[in-house]
Design a protein around this motif. Structure first.
Motif, short mmCIF file in Angstrom:
data_model
loop_
_atom_site.label_atom_id
_atom_site.label_comp_id
_atom_site.label_asym_id
_atom_site.label_seq_id
_atom_site.Cartn_x
_atom_site.Cartn_y
_atom_site.Cartn_z
N SER A 80 0.85 -1.34 0.04
CA SER A 80 -0.02 -0.15 0.01
C SER A 80 0.78 1.36 -0.05
O SER A 80 2.25 1.30 0.44
N PRO A 81 0.33 2.26 -0.62
CA PRO A 81 1.19 3.51 -0.66
C PRO A 81 1.62 3.91 0.99
O PRO A 81 2.75 4.54 0.99
N ILE A 82 0.75 3.91 1.83
CA ILE A 82 1.31 4.26 3.18
C ILE A 82 2.37 3.65 3.53
O ILE A 82 3.43 4.05 3.97
N ASP A 83 2.23 2.18 3.48
CA ASP A 83 3.28 1.52 3.59
C ASP A 83 4.64 1.84 3.05
O ASP A 83 5.87 2.16 3.65
N VAL A 146 10.03 3.41 -5.40
CA VAL A 146 10.55 2.28 -4.54
C VAL A 146 9.72 0.93 -4.88
O VAL A 146 10.39 -0.15 -4.66
N TYR A 147 8.73 1.12 -4.94
CA TYR A 147 7.44 -0.17 -5.13
C TYR A 147 7.46 -0.51 -6.44
O TYR A 147 7.83 -1.51 -7.06
N ASP A 148 7.53 0.33 -7.51
CA ASP A 148 7.39 -0.07 -8.87
C ASP A 148 8.64 -0.86 -9.47
O ASP A 148 8.59 -1.74 -9.98
N ASP A 186 -4.53 1.04 5.13
CA ASP A 186 -3.33 0.67 4.40
C ASP A 186 -3.40 1.65 3.00
O ASP A 186 -2.36 1.49 2.33
N GLY A 187 -4.19 2.45 3.20
CA GLY A 187 -3.69 3.70 2.13
C GLY A 187 -4.48 3.55 0.88
O GLY A 187 -4.51 4.47 -0.04
N ARG A 188 -5.07 2.31 0.65
CA ARG A 188 -5.78 2.07 -0.57
C ARG A 188 -7.29 2.55 -0.66
O ARG A 188 -7.86 2.74 0.33
N ALA A 189 -7.66 2.79 -1.81
CA ALA A 189 -9.06 3.50 -2.02
C ALA A 189 -10.04 2.73 -1.15
O ALA A 189 -10.99 3.54 -0.53
N LEU A 190 -10.50 1.42 -1.48
CA LEU A 190 -11.54 0.80 -0.85
C LEU A 190 -11.49 1.00 0.59
O LEU A 190 -12.58 1.36 1.27
N PRO A 191 -10.75 0.43 1.24
CA PRO A 191 -10.71 0.39 2.75
C PRO A 191 -10.71 1.91 3.29
O PRO A 191 -11.20 1.99 4.25
N ALA A 192 -9.92 2.77 2.64
CA ALA A 192 -10.14 4.37 3.07
C ALA A 192 -11.35 4.76 2.71
O ALA A 192 -11.80 5.36 4.04
N PHE A 193 -12.09 4.54 1.75
CA PHE A 193 -13.44 5.17 1.70
C PHE A 193 -14.49 4.26 2.81
O PHE A 193 -15.33 5.21 3.23
#
Length: 326
Positions: A80-83, A146-148, A186-193
């Motif tokens: 996730s972006p936050i991580d 760093v992730y990509d 975790d910074g992703r759209a679905l859990p954040a929404f």
């Protein structure tokens, strides 16, 4: 015939569901995780089983597994972006050194290895939908690099071990996936929404909300991964749901599901945030006879019920903002 399987990142969202699948298929599972982002609660229901064992270990260090090993599922990585914005060095190391160690173990054991790559290897794509032949549009020095680049390196060293050492390798490129055991923070759209809806906060959409994503329910994804592992195909395969939706429309779907009256709050688009995400799954259809079965409405209902069932203090303590509509 029963196989012995190592799953790295086993206490994470996808890793834990893979453990469940292999146990269900009658195999023995060795779960490995350093718990930097994983949660033992995701696999605690398996600890009582004789065919399950857990190693608390960091795959960037030498991996020793005694005895026979048939399959390795390398899913250890912040996703996730936050991580990966918070722990960029660890993210690079698990994609590079961690993959190297897993491939070395596969070579030593004569095991087949499947590595978890991602749609992020396509970057902010200039080709739509994304086919496996597209090389991507990635900024190696941007915040997401760093992730990509960790995942792009993972694919390269995996193919090198296949061609140079003859290791049986499989590469899955995973598109946006959702379902129970995701982390609300975790910074992703679905859990954040959903987390924002549960707390009665406005939903954060970056940019104007026109950027698109394609969401695949976790059971569908695991089925595709399992079929890829058992296939004879060594090149990367996209696994995801091609049903594309804008983030603005997706936020409105979540609002309709939760019955909340909160508003959508628009914020500036982060650096290198992809404008489009849609997998071309022609290869998965033809090679694996796979395509997603679970509709977004059905999957969202299951996922929302899961988040709602968590203790109230758990979703109340989550951060009020996130960093990307990944």
């Amino acid at each position: 015939m029963s196989k012995r399987v190592l799953v790295t990142g086993a206490a994470g969202f996808l890793g834990s569901h893979l453990c469940d699948r292999f146990i269900k298929e009658g195999h023995s599972v060795i779960a490995m995780d350093n718990l930097i982002t994983g949660d033992l609660r995701n696999i605690e229901h398996l600890f009582k089983l004789p065919q399950f064992e857990f190693y608390h270990h960091d795959v960037t260090k030498f991996i020793h597994i005694p005895g026979q090993l048939d399959y390795i599922m390398h899913f250890a990585s912040p996703a996730s972006p936050i991580d990966y914005l918070k722990i960029p060095i660890q993210t690079l190391k698990v994609g590079a050194m961690g993959t190297h160690n897993c491939l070395g173990l596969a070579k030593a054991k004569g095991a087949r290895i499947l590595v978890a790559s991602t749609s992020e290897v396509y970057g902010d794509p200039l080709v739509h939908p994304q086919t496996e032949e597209y090389w991507g549009n990635v900024n190696p020095v941007g915040p997401r690099g760093v992730y990509d680049e960790a995942k792009r390196y993972m694919e390269s060293i995996t193919m090198a071990y296949n061609s140079f050492h003859g290791v049986e390798t499989r590469i899955v490129r995973i598109f946006n996936t959702y379902g129970p055991r995701m982390r609300l923070n975790d910074g992703r759209a679905l859990p954040a929404f959903i987390g924002q809806a549960l707390r009665g906060e406005d939903m954060t959409v970056f940019g104007d909300g026109s950027q698109t994503r394609s969401f695949c329910y976790v059971d569908d994804l695991v089925e595709g991964i399992y079929r890829l592992l058992l296939s004879d195909y060594k090149l990367p395969v996209n696994i995801g749901n091609p049903n594309e939706i804008s983030l603005k429309d997706f936020a409105e779907e979540i609002l309709a599901l939760t019955g909340d009256k909160v508003k959508i709050a628009y914020k500036p688009l982060p650096v290198d945030d992809p404008k489009q995400r849609k997998p071309d799954i022609s290869k998965a259809k033809s090679i694996l006879n796979w395509e997603p079965k679970v509709s977004r409405s059905e999957g969202l209902k299951i996922t929302y019920d899961y988040f709602k069932s968590l203790p109230e203090e758990e979703w109340k303590k989550q951060p009020k903002e996130f960093v990307s509509n990944k």
